[in-house]
Each structure stands twice: as structure tokens, then as C-alpha cells.
Design a protein around this motif. Sequence first.
Motif, PDB file in Angstrom:
ATOM      1  N   VAL A 274       2.816  24.923 -25.216  1.00 30.05           N
ATOM      2  CA  VAL A 274       2.758  24.639 -26.646  1.00 30.05           C
ATOM      3  C   VAL A 274       2.185  23.246 -26.900  1.00 30.05           C
ATOM      4  N   ARG A 275       1.952  22.964 -28.191  1.00 28.32           N
ATOM      5  CA  ARG A 275       1.413  21.668 -28.601  1.00 28.32           C
ATOM      6  C   ARG A 275       2.073  21.263 -29.919  1.00 28.32           C
ATOM      7  N   VAL A 276       2.541  20.036 -29.974  1.00 26.61           N
ATOM      8  CA  VAL A 276       2.998  19.468 -31.240  1.00 26.61           C
ATOM      9  C   VAL A 276       2.016  18.369 -31.624  1.00 26.61           C
ATOM     10  N   GLU A 277       1.782  18.201 -32.923  1.00 23.96           N
ATOM     11  CA  GLU A 277       0.789  17.242 -33.402  1.00 23.96           C
ATOM     12  C   GLU A 277       1.422  16.247 -34.365  1.00 23.96           C
ATOM     13  N   ARG A 278       0.991  14.983 -34.219  1.00 18.44           N
ATOM     14  CA  ARG A 278       1.489  13.883 -35.062  1.00 18.44           C
ATOM     15  C   ARG A 278       3.018  13.843 -35.089  1.00 18.44           C
ATOM     16  N   ALA A 279       3.588  13.986 -33.913  1.00 20.77           N
ATOM     17  CA  ALA A 279       5.041  13.892 -33.796  1.00 20.77           C
ATOM     18  C   ALA A 279       5.424  12.431 -33.589  1.00 20.77           C
ATOM     19  N   GLN A 280       6.242  11.924 -34.446  1.00 16.35           N
ATOM     20  CA  GLN A 280       6.635  10.509 -34.373  1.00 16.35           C
ATOM     21  C   GLN A 280       7.817  10.330 -33.425  1.00 16.35           C
ATOM     22  N   LEU A 281       7.716   9.295 -32.583  1.00 10.43           N
ATOM     23  CA  LEU A 281       8.842   8.932 -31.727  1.00 10.43           C
ATOM     24  C   LEU A 281       9.838   8.172 -32.602  1.00 10.43           C
ATOM     25  N   THR A 282      10.943   8.813 -32.922  1.00 11.54           N
ATOM     26  CA  THR A 282      11.892   8.228 -33.883  1.00 11.54           C
ATOM     27  C   THR A 282      13.010   7.446 -33.208  1.00 11.54           C
ATOM     28  N   GLY A 283      13.016   7.414 -31.884  1.00 12.47           N
ATOM     29  CA  GLY A 283      14.016   6.649 -31.159  1.00 12.47           C
ATOM     30  C   GLY A 283      13.539   6.397 -29.747  1.00 12.47           C
ATOM     31  N   ALA A 284      14.144   5.430 -29.088  1.00 12.39           N
ATOM     32  CA  ALA A 284      13.715   5.067 -27.737  1.00 12.39           C
ATOM     33  C   ALA A 284      14.209   6.094 -26.717  1.00 12.39           C
ATOM     34  N   PHE A 285      13.549   6.094 -25.557  1.00 14.44           N
ATOM     35  CA  PHE A 285      14.039   6.884 -24.432  1.00 14.44           C
ATOM     36  C   PHE A 285      15.388   6.318 -24.009  1.00 14.44           C
ATOM     37  N   GLY A 286      16.351   7.173 -23.866  1.00 16.49           N
ATOM     38  CA  GLY A 286      17.705   6.749 -23.538  1.00 16.49           C
ATOM     39  C   GLY A 286      18.616   6.698 -24.738  1.00 16.49           C
ATOM     40  N   SER A 287      18.039   6.741 -25.940  1.00 16.12           N
ATOM     41  CA  SER A 287      18.878   6.680 -27.143  1.00 16.12           C
ATOM     42  C   SER A 287      19.678   7.960 -27.349  1.00 16.12           C
ATOM     43  N   LEU A 288      19.280   9.036 -26.665  1.00 17.60           N
ATOM     44  CA  LEU A 288      20.007  10.307 -26.756  1.00 17.60           C
ATOM     45  C   LEU A 288      20.975  10.476 -25.595  1.00 17.60           C
TER      46      LEU A 288
END
Length: 356
Positions: A274-288
Motif C-alpha cells: 500500500v501507499r499513504v500520501e502526505r501523511a504527517q508525522l504527528t509524534g516522535a518515534f518512541g512516543s507510542l
Amino acid sequence: MSAMTNSHGEERAVVRNDHLPRRPGIARIALVAAAALVACGNPAPPLAITGTGSIEGLVFFDESEDGVFDPSDGDFVISGVGIAIRNRGTAETFPNGATQSDANGRFLVQSVPLGTHDMFVDTLTVPADVNICQNPLRVSVFMNETRFTNVQGRPGCLITIAEAKDLALGAFVVVRGVVTSSPNQIENDWSYIQDATAGTRIISSSLDGLGIAVGDQIEVGATSGAFSNDFELTSAILRELVPDFDDPQPLVVTTGALAASGASFTDPVQGAFVRVERAQLTGAFGSLGNSQNAPIDDGSGGAIVRVDDGVADRNQLNTLFTVGNCYNMNGFGANFNGAGQIFPRSLADVEEVPCN
């Protein structure tokens, strides 16, 4: 008379009818004869060919699936299997056209009418772990001849990936699909395939080192399973490899659709390229709570991007990606305990783009 050159470059004399004297009387006689035939009705049908032949065969479990009975490969004969020869396309079983395989797996049906017929296997007489993948078999009978036919039982029959996902986990399945991620591209022993119905991850070291590449078509026998609700095939056995079969293109989806698909691994997005487009990174890696996971959102609802060890060093992800920036990503629909994710295959699958 004229000359004609044949395919060997030789000239030969050709006599043409238009150089012969015309004989109108002959043509008139032919017309009278033709009219007489019409007046007498249709001519009698050609002489019917009668006679019979025989069908002999062997019923066996084909462990290696090579079509050859070889006990050294784990093959074994199957006795007591019902065989019926039917008039093709009907439910009519020929007289004396039913039998069973003997203690040596052999069967013989004699006095079968000439022609092509259907040979049905009574699957109720086949052991539970043996699959008859082609039923009926087409058999042709010739006069005074005995035709030999193998009846092969197999560990599994080819089904679609979607059908494999609908079976109970732990089933042995045979599926065929185009490779969308080659072995070890994302993680050790991981690969992905998809067909027209669905996609799936395969985790098996048996596919390593075989030169399997993206775009190849492979057929595998494997055991179905799930890790934290994410469907996978394990213990794969390669049955067929067709190089350069197709150029797989990703299906464009929204992050909202990706998130919604996580509830069930039977969702078409799960396991698909699949492909997602213009997906914004809304948090840092590790924030989840996991150093390889980060939240993304294209405005349709939040999902998770997961970057595995084969793609990038987890300690460098917050340097490679910037919170607030937007990205186009190719990868695979996945989930962890129902949370929809996308797994990029490599950093080349990720492109930073303007958010507007």
C-alpha cells in the motif's frame, strides 16, 4: 501446360483444367446426380465406431508433489479409494465403471466405452490429511487399449490468500502470489506476497538464498498463523518460482483506512502493498511506547508507521524523520493487536513532501 516452382526451387509441369476441352455433358450429369441425392433425403450417417478400452491407475500420496511415486520421498499408496468413470458432463456412471484401489493402491476399470470421460474420486474414502486437488480427472479411452492414470493425493491444494486467511489458524495452505518484498528486506526471514485477493507476510528461512526478488511469482505450502493479530505464513516450502512475473504497484490508501483495517487481518488492506500520501508525522518515534513506532495522519485519522531493523537503525529514526513533516510512504498494511500500521520496505519507500 505451365511451369511452377516448388519450395525446393525445382520447376515442374502443371496441367491446368482451363487448357482441357470442355465437356458440358459431365457437368450436367453431376447436377442431375446432386439433385437426386437431395430428393432422396439426407445420406445415412457414417458408420459408428464401437468398442471398449480399460483404465488402470495408482492412488498414492505425493509427499514431494513431483507427480512420481517414490517411497524414498515419503510417498505411499492409498487403498480403498473409490473410483467411478462417468459419461463426461453427466452423472451417469458406466456399468462396471466403479471400483476401489486395492492394497497396492492399484485399480482397473474394464469395458469402458471409447471417448473422453470423467473419472471421479470418492473423497469420503480418502484419508483425512490427504487432498485430491483435481476431481474429476479427464480420461480418454481408446479401442483395445489400457490407459494409465495417476491419482495424486497432496498435503494441500492451491487456494487464494484471502481463502487462507479465512481458515482456522494452524492450517497447512498452498498459495501463489507475486513477491512484493524479497526475503530479509524488512526483517530476517521476512517476505511478502500478494495475489488478486489479498497479501500476506511469510516468515521462513527456507526462502532465503534462492534468488527470490520483487516481481517474481512464487507458490508455497506453509502453515497459517498470527502474531498479535497480524496474519503470517510460516514453515514455507517453495513449490514454484516464476522470475520477473509482474511489477507490483502499491494501492493508495488513507491513514484512516489503514487504522480501520487493523481490527481484522482479513481486511484487504492487511498484508497488501500500500501507499499513504502526505501523511504527517504527528509524534516522535518512541512516543507510542516503542522506539520503532511513530504516529502518522494524513487528515483522515491516525495510524502508525513502523520501521524495522532491516530498514533503518532504530536509534537514528528521530534524526531521519522530523515531527511535523509530511511523507509519502510505500509499505505493507499490518497491525499490532488491532492497531493499524504500515511497514516500509526500505528508506527508499519513504519520501518527504510538502504538507500542502
